[in-house]
Design an enzyme around this catalytic site. Structure first.
Site, mmCIF file in Angstrom:
data_model
loop_
_atom_site.group_PDB
_atom_site.id
_atom_site.type_symbol
_atom_site.label_atom_id
_atom_site.label_comp_id
_atom_site.label_asym_id
_atom_site.label_seq_id
_atom_site.Cartn_x
_atom_site.Cartn_y
_atom_site.Cartn_z
ATOM 1 N N CYS A 75 0.081 -1.097 15.288
ATOM 2 C CA CYS A 75 1.324 -1.274 14.540
ATOM 3 C C CYS A 75 1.327 -2.622 13.809
ATOM 4 O O CYS A 75 1.207 -3.670 14.449
ATOM 5 C CB CYS A 75 2.530 -1.190 15.461
ATOM 6 S SG CYS A 75 4.106 -1.351 14.583
ATOM 7 N N ASN A 93 -6.300 8.539 5.250
ATOM 8 C CA ASN A 93 -6.797 9.316 4.099
ATOM 9 C C ASN A 93 -6.793 10.824 4.315
ATOM 10 O O ASN A 93 -7.441 11.549 3.563
ATOM 11 C CB ASN A 93 -8.219 8.909 3.682
ATOM 12 C CG ASN A 93 -8.332 7.455 3.298
ATOM 13 O OD1 ASN A 93 -7.338 6.752 3.167
ATOM 14 N ND2 ASN A 93 -9.559 6.974 3.128
#
Length: 390
Positions: free
Chosen positions: A106, A208
């Site tokens: 994070c 991606n």
């Protein structure tokens, strides 16, 4: 019975999962996980839970951690910076999941303030303590989700350090800690491929994955065991199925799951907005009305009403166009990924402004700021528009 490790754990407990739904705060709740499982997801992570709050507050546990017998295999993710508290939190869920995960990825400000996530990636001694303690004490295996460093050598060393400490499954997000928001850019699969070559535990690739075809392309390039998707699944819960659905169909289906597995309205609002995103971008009265309903909804029925508007709008188009094949509906009504605009430097933005004849937003903001306060040219070039406004 001895605890499974490495590839034995991956094969027997996680069923060699190749399609994985990422841990997402306020987004990978039970209702959404179950919808994704219906459409091909083979392993799901819970949202990231704060280990300290999880240990201290029964209300926090009951409100945030929900599951069911069909919600397997399941990995529960925590953010933590204290080995003992992390272990205690993991013990509270180890009988209801197939593994626990330490969030080391994070990059948000809340993680910086709380001193967890990607802001622990330089504290290897602490991470070794947390991972090794859980590896020794828990009934289920410990895994980690990390981001890469700018240095490939350091990234590989980092992964091997976690493996040596007892990590049994590693998810590698191919972006650095700094690549977030407007600086997100493309994930680096080359680094993920090198990590895969240098560790002996299963590795998942994150980043991606926008279309179904990206999955095999990623696996072939990196050699990983599976792929994890976050944003891709949010905009298309059927991403792992490889089929095309009308956005209103998946939005309505998600709402049906929330009836069976209730969750906060805020979660529902976020999911419906994302699933219907391409439809809601249409600048017509019906879509403006649907957007307003979703934004102000105080009950699940209101979300259904918004979805019904989207559906009827498509059906109207369908009838008027005399189409006989549902597969030919307009692209705007199909679930599709959110594509971020490419990162541009200040010179590129100025050049685009000159070509379009429109003033550059940064110049407009600068003039406004100069009227109220002094701001250096260095800060103007360094900071994002969002930060400048703040």
């Amino acid at each position: 019975m001895s605890k499974l490790e490495g590839y034995e754990y991956y094969r027997k407990s996680l069923n060699s999962a190749k399609y994985v739904v990422a841990p997402m705060v306020d987004a990978s709740e039970l209702a959404f996980r179950m919808q994704c499982r219906k459409h091909g997801a083979q392993l799901c992570y819970t949202p990231m839970f704060n280990a300290g709050l999880f240990v201290k507050s029964e209300h926090y546990r009951q409100e945030n951690f929900t599951t069911c017998p069909e919600d397997r295999p399941l990995i529960v993710q925590f953010c933590a910076n204290d080995p003992k508290i992390f272990l205690e939190a993991c013990k509270l869920v180890q009988d209801r999941c197939d593994g626990v995960d330490l969030n080391l990825g994070c990059p948000q400000q809340i993680a910086r303030r709380g001193h967890y996530g990607a802001f622990l990636q330089d504290e290897w001694e602490l991470l070794e303590k947390m991972v090794s303690l859980c590896h020794k004490e828990l009934k289920v295996p410990i895994s980690c989700k990390i981001r890469i460093f700018k240095s490939l050598e350091k990234t590989i060393k980092y992964a091997k350090t976690l493996e040596k400490a007892g990590c049994q499954l590693l998810t590698v997000h191919g972006r650095t800690r700094e690549q977030k928001g407007v600086l997100t850019d493309i994930a680096n699969w080359k680094f993920i491929a090198e990590v895969r070559k240098n560790v002996k535990i299963p590795v998942l690739s994150n980043g991606n994955i926008q279309y179904f075809c990206d999955i095999e392309r990623c696996i072939n390039f990196t050699g990983v065991d599976g792929v994890m998707s976050a944003e891709g699944c949010l905009y298309n819960p059927a991403l792992f199925e490889g089929k095309t659905y009308a956005a209103y169909f998946l939005a309505e289906e998600y709402l049906n799951f929330t009836k069976k597995y209730p969750c906060p309205l805020g979660y529902i609002r976020g999911h419906v907005f994302k699933i219907l995103n391409p439809c809601l971008q249409c600048d017509i009265d019906e879509m403006r009305r649907a957007r307003d309903l979703i934004a102000g909804a105080q009950a699940v029925d209101t979300f259904y009403e918004a979805v019904a508007i989207v559906k009827s709008t498509w059906l109207s188009y369908y009838r008027d166009s005399n189409l006989s094949n549902e597969a030919l509906f307009p692209l705007k009504f199909v679930c599709q990924p959110y594509v971020r605009p490419p990162i541009r430097n200040n010179e590129e933005q100025k050049e685009e402004s000159v070509k379009s004849g429109k003033p550059d937003r940064r110049d407009i903001l600068k003039r406004k700021l100069e009227e109220k306060m002094k701001i250096s040219e260095e800060d103007m070039n360094r900071l994002s528009l969002k930060k400048l406004k703040k």
